[in-house]
Design a protein around this motif. Sequence first.
Motif, PDB file in Angstrom:
ATOM      1  N   ILE A 198       2.352  28.259  24.712  1.00 37.64           N
ATOM      2  CA  ILE A 198       2.131  28.896  23.535  1.00 37.64           C
ATOM      3  C   ILE A 198       2.705  30.423  23.338  1.00 37.64           C
ATOM      4  O   ILE A 198       1.915  31.204  24.163  1.00 37.64           O
ATOM      5  CB  ILE A 198       0.537  28.743  22.766  1.00 37.64           C
ATOM      6  CG1 ILE A 198       0.333  27.517  22.866  1.00 37.64           C
ATOM      7  CG2 ILE A 198       0.783  29.599  21.382  1.00 37.64           C
ATOM      8  CD1 ILE A 198      -1.278  27.395  22.605  1.00 37.64           C
ATOM      9  N   LEU A 199       3.596  30.754  22.887  1.00 39.16           N
ATOM     10  CA  LEU A 199       4.353  31.994  22.817  1.00 39.16           C
ATOM     11  C   LEU A 199       3.967  32.955  21.689  1.00 39.16           C
ATOM     12  O   LEU A 199       4.142  32.294  20.621  1.00 39.16           O
ATOM     13  CB  LEU A 199       5.948  31.795  23.270  1.00 39.16           C
ATOM     14  CG  LEU A 199       6.291  31.081  24.445  1.00 39.16           C
ATOM     15  CD1 LEU A 199       7.738  30.766  24.486  1.00 39.16           C
ATOM     16  CD2 LEU A 199       5.671  31.702  25.689  1.00 39.16           C
ATOM     17  N   ALA A 202       6.867  43.739  26.892  1.00 40.72           N
ATOM     18  CA  ALA A 202       7.408  42.788  26.305  1.00 40.72           C
ATOM     19  C   ALA A 202       7.078  41.429  26.739  1.00 40.72           C
ATOM     20  O   ALA A 202       6.566  40.515  25.898  1.00 40.72           O
ATOM     21  CB  ALA A 202       9.053  42.843  26.052  1.00 40.72           C
ATOM     22  N   GLN A 203       7.027  41.076  27.910  1.00 39.39           N
ATOM     23  CA  GLN A 203       6.814  39.888  28.683  1.00 39.39           C
ATOM     24  C   GLN A 203       5.349  39.606  28.426  1.00 39.39           C
ATOM     25  O   GLN A 203       4.743  38.471  27.867  1.00 39.39           O
ATOM     26  CB  GLN A 203       7.061  39.910  30.097  1.00 39.39           C
ATOM     27  CG  GLN A 203       6.775  38.820  30.663  1.00 39.39           C
ATOM     28  CD  GLN A 203       7.837  37.696  30.669  1.00 39.39           C
ATOM     29  OE1 GLN A 203       8.964  38.081  30.047  1.00 39.39           O
ATOM     30  NE2 GLN A 203       7.893  36.458  30.957  1.00 39.39           N
ATOM     31  N   LEU A 204       4.317  40.803  28.698  1.00 44.08           N
ATOM     32  CA  LEU A 204       2.833  40.386  28.421  1.00 44.08           C
ATOM     33  C   LEU A 204       2.575  40.208  26.814  1.00 44.08           C
ATOM     34  O   LEU A 204       1.809  39.375  26.518  1.00 44.08           O
ATOM     35  CB  LEU A 204       2.109  41.743  28.907  1.00 44.08           C
ATOM     36  CG  LEU A 204       2.020  41.964  30.250  1.00 44.08           C
ATOM     37  CD1 LEU A 204       1.476  43.276  30.536  1.00 44.08           C
ATOM     38  CD2 LEU A 204       1.241  40.744  30.736  1.00 44.08           C
ATOM     39  N   ARG A 205       3.488  40.633  25.775  1.00 48.36           N
ATOM     40  CA  ARG A 205       3.241  40.462  24.547  1.00 48.36           C
ATOM     41  C   ARG A 205       3.640  39.047  24.143  1.00 48.36           C
ATOM     42  O   ARG A 205       2.693  38.364  23.638  1.00 48.36           O
ATOM     43  CB  ARG A 205       3.879  41.455  23.803  1.00 48.36           C
ATOM     44  CG  ARG A 205       3.089  42.630  23.410  1.00 48.36           C
ATOM     45  CD  ARG A 205       3.724  43.622  22.320  1.00 48.36           C
ATOM     46  NE  ARG A 205       5.233  43.982  22.705  1.00 48.36           N
ATOM     47  CZ  ARG A 205       5.885  44.984  23.257  1.00 48.36           C
ATOM     48  NH1 ARG A 205       4.734  45.783  23.548  1.00 48.36           N
ATOM     49  NH2 ARG A 205       7.061  45.186  23.281  1.00 48.36           N
ATOM     50  N   ILE A 206       4.546  38.579  24.685  1.00 46.20           N
ATOM     51  CA  ILE A 206       5.127  37.116  24.547  1.00 46.20           C
ATOM     52  C   ILE A 206       4.296  36.240  25.060  1.00 46.20           C
ATOM     53  O   ILE A 206       3.915  35.076  24.548  1.00 46.20           O
ATOM     54  CB  ILE A 206       6.415  37.087  24.892  1.00 46.20           C
ATOM     55  CG1 ILE A 206       7.517  37.749  24.073  1.00 46.20           C
ATOM     56  CG2 ILE A 206       7.016  35.460  24.937  1.00 46.20           C
ATOM     57  CD1 ILE A 206       8.847  37.671  24.400  1.00 46.20           C
ATOM     58  N   PRO A 256      -2.703  36.206  25.477  1.00 41.64           N
ATOM     59  CA  PRO A 256      -3.756  35.085  25.569  1.00 41.64           C
ATOM     60  C   PRO A 256      -3.781  34.466  24.181  1.00 41.64           C
ATOM     61  O   PRO A 256      -3.773  35.328  23.170  1.00 41.64           O
ATOM     62  CB  PRO A 256      -4.979  35.654  25.994  1.00 41.64           C
ATOM     63  CG  PRO A 256      -4.755  36.869  26.609  1.00 41.64           C
ATOM     64  CD  PRO A 256      -3.209  37.206  26.227  1.00 41.64           C
ATOM     65  N   THR A 257      -4.662  33.542  24.074  1.00 39.46           N
ATOM     66  CA  THR A 257      -4.873  32.731  22.693  1.00 39.46           C
ATOM     67  C   THR A 257      -6.137  32.879  22.359  1.00 39.46           C
ATOM     68  O   THR A 257      -6.934  33.019  23.240  1.00 39.46           O
ATOM     69  CB  THR A 257      -4.432  31.145  22.729  1.00 39.46           C
ATOM     70  OG1 THR A 257      -2.995  30.995  23.141  1.00 39.46           O
ATOM     71  CG2 THR A 257      -4.538  30.414  21.681  1.00 39.46           C
ATOM     72  N   THR A 298      -3.872  31.735  29.692  1.00 38.08           N
ATOM     73  CA  THR A 298      -2.684  31.516  30.073  1.00 38.08           C
ATOM     74  C   THR A 298      -1.517  31.252  29.009  1.00 38.08           C
ATOM     75  O   THR A 298      -0.411  30.945  28.940  1.00 38.08           O
ATOM     76  CB  THR A 298      -2.325  30.606  31.276  1.00 38.08           C
ATOM     77  OG1 THR A 298      -2.653  29.444  30.924  1.00 38.08           O
ATOM     78  CG2 THR A 298      -2.995  31.260  32.375  1.00 38.08           C
ATOM     79  N   SER A 299      -2.417  30.515  27.760  1.00 33.79           N
ATOM     80  CA  SER A 299      -1.762  30.015  26.477  1.00 33.79           C
ATOM     81  C   SER A 299      -0.844  28.554  26.949  1.00 33.79           C
ATOM     82  O   SER A 299       0.286  28.646  26.464  1.00 33.79           O
ATOM     83  CB  SER A 299      -0.984  30.993  25.894  1.00 33.79           C
ATOM     84  OG  SER A 299      -1.728  32.098  25.159  1.00 33.79           O
TER      85      SER A 299
END
Length: 201
Positions: free
Chosen positions: A13-14, A38-42, A45-46, A92-93
Amino acid sequence: MVRVKHRYLLVEILYPEPASWAATKPPSKAGSTAQTQAQLRIHSPTSDALTPSVLARMLREEVDNMFGDWGVGRLGGVNAGGVSVKYLSPATSTAIVRCPRASFRLVWTALSYMSRVPEIGAPKGARGAVLSRPCVFRVVKVSGTMRRAEEEAIRRARRETLRLRGVDEQGILGGLVGELAGVDDVMDDDEDEDVGMESDD
């Protein structure tokens, strides 16, 4: 006796944010930090409001919306539970979805069209949770066994952790990966067990 065969879909889930899609520049110290953010935002967590049962219900509803009674019947009927979420990690979504082998493409299509999850802070397990956070469900791997899907999830989580830490993967995993690079699919002895993304099984 006939064995009922299933497929396991490893799903990420991104959370893409168009505002963070700036023009890519050559990496520098500051650019590296921006890429990490940016990588952390994409890969953020859900919400805990997204439980395995809520995700399975959302998936069945999407199949019903897209394919109607025929699609629900292909999944095993309304109460048969043909689609189930075997693993869901809000941190980790990542999720592993089990579905009948004959209809895994229906589930994959429904996942591709799902675009919202409950917002962080929504009541956990709420039946009528408002799906307000935009997201993208990406199917990463389709497998015939749960073990293969789990192994891929672990491999991807390790790779993302190393990437965010800035550690060179070659230095840490070079020995393991280097030895396996010369071996041609030693692990894939049973072709029915593992389905590639381009396979017609």
